[in-house]
Write a protein that holds these residues in place. Structure first.
Motif, PDB file in Angstrom:
ATOM      1  N   CYS A 166      46.326  -2.485  16.023  1.00  0.00           N
ATOM      2  CA  CYS A 166      45.271  -3.438  16.398  1.00  0.00           C
ATOM      3  C   CYS A 166      45.679  -4.903  16.213  1.00  0.00           C
ATOM      4  O   CYS A 166      44.857  -5.791  16.430  1.00  0.00           O
ATOM      5  CB  CYS A 166      43.992  -3.141  15.607  1.00  0.00           C
ATOM      6  SG  CYS A 166      44.028  -3.725  13.902  1.00  0.00           S
ATOM      7  N   HIS A 189      46.004  -6.667  13.689  1.00  0.00           N
ATOM      8  CA  HIS A 189      45.441  -7.351  12.524  1.00  0.00           C
ATOM      9  C   HIS A 189      46.579  -7.657  11.536  1.00  0.00           C
ATOM     10  O   HIS A 189      47.623  -7.015  11.566  1.00  0.00           O
ATOM     11  CB  HIS A 189      44.408  -6.426  11.859  1.00  0.00           C
ATOM     12  CG  HIS A 189      43.514  -7.103  10.880  1.00  0.00           C
ATOM     13  ND1 HIS A 189      42.679  -8.132  11.233  1.00  0.00           N
ATOM     14  CD2 HIS A 189      43.310  -6.870   9.547  1.00  0.00           C
ATOM     15  CE1 HIS A 189      42.004  -8.521  10.167  1.00  0.00           C
ATOM     16  NE2 HIS A 189      42.370  -7.781   9.130  1.00  0.00           N
ATOM     17  N   CYS A 223      45.956  -0.759   7.335  1.00  0.00           N
ATOM     18  CA  CYS A 223      45.341  -1.907   8.003  1.00  0.00           C
ATOM     19  C   CYS A 223      43.889  -2.064   7.552  1.00  0.00           C
ATOM     20  O   CYS A 223      43.123  -1.109   7.549  1.00  0.00           O
ATOM     21  CB  CYS A 223      45.404  -1.725   9.517  1.00  0.00           C
ATOM     22  SG  CYS A 223      44.540  -3.014  10.428  1.00  0.00           S
ATOM     23  N   CYS A 268      49.482  -5.292  12.533  1.00  0.00           N
ATOM     24  CA  CYS A 268      49.196  -3.862  12.599  1.00  0.00           C
ATOM     25  C   CYS A 268      49.783  -3.275  13.891  1.00  0.00           C
ATOM     26  O   CYS A 268      49.637  -3.855  14.962  1.00  0.00           O
ATOM     27  CB  CYS A 268      47.683  -3.643  12.562  1.00  0.00           C
ATOM     28  SG  CYS A 268      47.198  -1.935  12.872  1.00  0.00           S
ATOM     29  N   CYS A 300      41.626  -1.535  11.179  1.00  0.00           N
ATOM     30  CA  CYS A 300      41.506  -0.247  11.888  1.00  0.00           C
ATOM     31  C   CYS A 300      41.768   0.953  10.976  1.00  0.00           C
ATOM     32  O   CYS A 300      41.523   2.091  11.370  1.00  0.00           O
ATOM     33  CB  CYS A 300      42.441  -0.211  13.098  1.00  0.00           C
ATOM     34  SG  CYS A 300      44.190  -0.044  12.683  1.00  0.00           S
TER      35      CYS A 300
HETATM   36 ZN    ZN Z   1      44.964  -2.163  12.535  1.00  0.00          ZN
END
Ligand code: ZN
Length: 302
Positions: free
Chosen positions: A6, A8, A34, A3, A37
């Protein structure tokens, strides 16, 4: 892929990412969200070098905006109106009168011109990668800095109003960008940012997603600013609304450039240059899921 916000690695797939044919590096991508987030984004990562090359060699900025600098500022009353709308919002919130205003990614300076009509005593700086901007800003007694966020260290801690209009969705590292912008603010300074409102309905209506990397909505924008220690003073959607009819028309017209040119021609006549309160293109309307996000934020008191 991680991401952009974040780091992820799990995403929901939303739809095909719509890239116009010029935008070679964005072709055959997906728009994803995502799972951690909630940020909508392209499912690719780019290096700064790739993007810089894109903006220098592929991006169709001039065909989109159709400006003719010899007619400044009449050639782009859309951006003049936007500058006025942002200044009016600043006034409405009764924020301290700015002494130093910077527009990062100022284009040819139309927005800054519109903004300056409300605060004529301030000192203005436009930052842009296009050296042709310099001559225009000089005539207005505005400073010009060639480049971007990495090239204005001398403004650190000094900016009372930092404007970025349709910039944040283009940056390769939004966390770094927010930090860098924060460092530019004076103790009482505020961001005034605008960007597309990428809620699911708008994403479906929008003919073109390229070259946007992170496609913000009201929740993700609030989150990223608050995560970086900013206090959001105002956040709402602004401007025109999409309808699926727009989406169909744009399909027929084929390019965003022709569409925006067409929009200028329809609405430019009734906007006065001398009357700062004259704002066209519905740019001073708010609420109920309009096309853009507009936010004002300041550093939190510690
Ligand atoms: Zn994210």
């Amino acid at each position: 892929m991680k991401c952009h916000l974040c780091n992820h690695t799990e995403f929901d797939d939303l739809m095909a990412y719509r890239a116009v044919s010029n935008d070679v590096i964005f072709q055959n991508s997906r728009l994803v969200k995502c799972k951690r987030c909630g940020l909508n984004q392209i499912n690719r990562t780019f290096t700064q070098a790739t993007l810089t090359d894109y903006y220098q060699n592929q991006y169709d900025r001039d065909s989109i905006y159709q400006v003719s600098p010899e007619n400044f500022p009449k050639d782009n009353l859309f951006s003049v109106s936007r500058g006025r709308a942002l200044a009016k919002l600043h006034q409405k919130l009764a924020l301290p009168t700015p002494k130093t205003v910077c527009d990062l990614g100022c284009g040819y300076g139309h927005l800054l011109y519109g903004f300056s009509q409300f605060f004529p005593q301030a000192h203005y700086t436009g930052v842009e990668y296009d050296p042709n901007t310099e001559a225009i800003l000089k005539r207005l007694n505005f400073d010009f800095k060639l480049g971007g966020i990495d090239d204005i260290d001398e403004l650190r801690g000094k900016v009372d109003v930092l404007i970025t209009s349709h910039v944040f969705e283009h940056v390769v590292d939004p966390n770094q960008f927010v930090d860098q912008c924060k460092n530019l603010l004076s103790p009482q300074g505020v961001f005034i940012w605008e960007m597309p409102n990428s809620d699911p309905f708008n994403l479906a209506c929008e003919r073109r997603h390229s070259p946007h990397i992170c496609l913000w909505d009201i929740d993700t924008l609030r989150k990223v600013l608050e995560n970086h220690g900013l206090t959001v003073l105002f956040l709402d959607t602004a401007g025109k609304k999409y309808s699926f009819v727009d989406s169909l028309e744009k399909g027929i017209i084929k390019t965003a450039g022709l569409f925006i040119q067409n929009m200028f021609q329809k609405e430019t006549n009734n906007i006065s240059l001398s009357d700062k309160d004259a704002i066209g293109f519905k740019l001073d309307l708010y609420g109920n899921n309009r096309r853009n996000l507009r936010v004002i934020a300041r550093k939190s008191d510690k």
